[in-house]
Design a protein around this motif. Structure first.
Motif, PDB file in Angstrom:
ATOM      1  N   ASN A  94     -23.010 -39.047 -36.926  1.00 11.99           N
ATOM      2  CA  ASN A  94     -23.520 -39.315 -35.580  1.00 11.99           C
ATOM      3  C   ASN A  94     -24.288 -40.626 -35.533  1.00 11.99           C
ATOM      4  O   ASN A  94     -25.149 -40.893 -36.373  1.00 11.99           O
TER       5      ASN A  94
ATOM      6  N   LYS B 283     -14.326 -35.505 -28.498  1.00 15.30           N
ATOM      7  CA  LYS B 283     -14.844 -34.175 -28.833  1.00 15.30           C
ATOM      8  C   LYS B 283     -15.270 -33.475 -27.552  1.00 15.30           C
ATOM      9  O   LYS B 283     -16.203 -33.938 -26.871  1.00 15.30           O
TER      10      LYS B 283
ATOM     11  N   GLU C  53     -19.349 -40.854 -34.469  1.00 12.03           N
ATOM     12  CA  GLU C  53     -19.415 -40.158 -33.183  1.00 12.03           C
ATOM     13  C   GLU C  53     -20.525 -40.738 -32.326  1.00 12.03           C
ATOM     14  O   GLU C  53     -21.671 -40.836 -32.768  1.00 12.03           O
TER      15      GLU C  53
ATOM     16  N   ASP D 148     -18.319 -38.282 -28.343  1.00  5.96           N
ATOM     17  CA  ASP D 148     -18.929 -36.963 -28.550  1.00  5.96           C
ATOM     18  C   ASP D 148     -19.353 -36.335 -27.225  1.00  5.96           C
ATOM     19  O   ASP D 148     -19.565 -37.033 -26.238  1.00  5.96           O
TER      20      ASP D 148
ATOM     21  N   GLU E  15     -18.472 -32.611 -40.292  1.00  5.12           N
ATOM     22  CA  GLU E  15     -19.459 -33.398 -39.559  1.00  5.12           C
ATOM     23  C   GLU E  15     -20.761 -33.353 -40.343  1.00  5.12           C
ATOM     24  O   GLU E  15     -21.163 -32.303 -40.839  1.00  5.12           O
TER      25      GLU E  15
HETATM   26 CA    CA Z   1     -21.590 -35.049 -33.131  1.00  9.38          CA
END
Ligand code: CA
Ligand code: C2E
Ligand code: CA
Ligand code: CA
Length: 273
Positions: free
Chosen positions: A111, A194, A143, A173, A58
């Motif tokens: 993100n 997630k 995400e 997320d 990530e």
């Molecule tokens: Ca994230």
């Protein structure tokens, strides 16, 4: 406000002015930091629980100050969202992460802030960065949190469909916090879910959290989604999650976010990276 003495209102006003001043200052510093490439991507390993190997990272933004210290995203992402700089941060992170030399098949998860859905150039510019850097769209996860659906559902639907058309995978997320609507999971054709760290923090001694994680995982799998779990900090966590059938783990057990990506898993006995 001078000369008002111990007037509460005057102090309140001064406080507001100071906050606004401080904010303007951070905004100016943030612009400069972006221009000087001091908003840097850090990388945290994503680990296949069944295979026990790193299959991606990530990308997490860090602001490096002039003195070398780091500012965490919670201190500047909200400001960047407010002053229209969040898109620049996203593209800087994407470009720098995608341009690195990666072993074949390495995945990157980036993100995306919900307000970026308003940007008409988002998908096309994302495509361009991937093309220019040669990073395969099929190895990118974007995400987003559920708050993406609060403002403009229709816009979110269009953008997600366009990303998916490029081969990019979409991850929901922080699942389990906020506006959890199970409908979003299937309706928007997410590829991944997630599970929020808060369910893992007390996993060892809270049977309710265990039930929630196990049940979310089973449901996600039945809907055809893969499950990543955040905040894996102990071998006990890992053993539990493996038992629940979760697919990917992320957390301090495997590595902290770092400027140079961790390429191997540290011996479990040392735990932290
Ligand atoms: Ca994230
Ligand atoms: P997130 O997307 O939920 O990212 C996971 C956060 O959990 C990261 O915090 C990570 O450092 C932290 N974390 C990972 N493993 C563990 C663990 O085992 N224990 C604990 N206690 N924490 C762990 P970080 O890097 O401070 O980022 C915070 C949030 O800022 C992110 O939450 C994300 O929402 C946002 N963010 C970070 N980078 C970006 C960015 O480039 N763009 C946008 N829009 N948001 C970003
Ligand atoms: Ca998260
Ligand atoms: Ca979060």
């Amino acid at each position: 406000c001078k000369g008002k003495g111990l007037n509460g209102f005057a102090f309140f006003e001064e406080g507001m002015e100071f906050a606004a001043f401080r904010r303007a200052q951070i905004e100016r510093d943030l612009r400069q930091a972006l221009a000087e490439e001091r908003i840097e991507p850090f990388f945290q390993p994503l680990v296949s629980l069944t295979e026990g190997c790193i299959n991606g990272y990530e990308v997490l933004a860090r602001w490096r100050l002039q003195d070398g210290t780091l500012r965490l995203p919670d201190e500047f992402i909200p400001i960047a969202e407010d002053c229209g700089l969040i898109g620049e941060i996203y593209f800087a992170m994407l470009r720098r992460a995608a341009a690195r030399p990666w072993p074949p098949a390495t995945r990157l998860a980036i993100n995306l802030s919900p307000i970026q859905f308003e940007d008409d150039t988002l998908v096309e510019r994302t495509r361009q960065v991937l093309e220019e850097t040669g990073f395969p769209p099929g190895q990118l996860d974007i995400e987003i949190t559920e708050s993406a659906f609060v403002s403009n559902l229709e816009r979110a639907r269009i953008v997600i469909a366009q990303f998916k058309e490029l081969g990019i995978q979409m991850a929901l997320d922080d699942f389990g916090t906020g506006y959890s609507s199970l409908r979003h999971l299937s309706e928007f054709h997410f590829d991944k879910l997630k599970i929020d760290r808060s369910f893992i923090t007390d996993l060892a001694d809270n049977p309710a959290s265990q039930t929630i994680v196990r049940t979310i995982t089973a449901m996600a799998h039945n809907l055809g989604l893969r499950v990543t779990v955040e905040g894996v900090e102990s071998i006990e966590n890992e053993a539990d999650l493996l038992g629940f059938g979760c697919d990917v783990g992320q957390g301090y057990l495997y590595g902290h976010p770092a400027p140079q990506p961790e390429t191997r898993l540290l011996p479990r006995s040392t735990g932290q990276a």
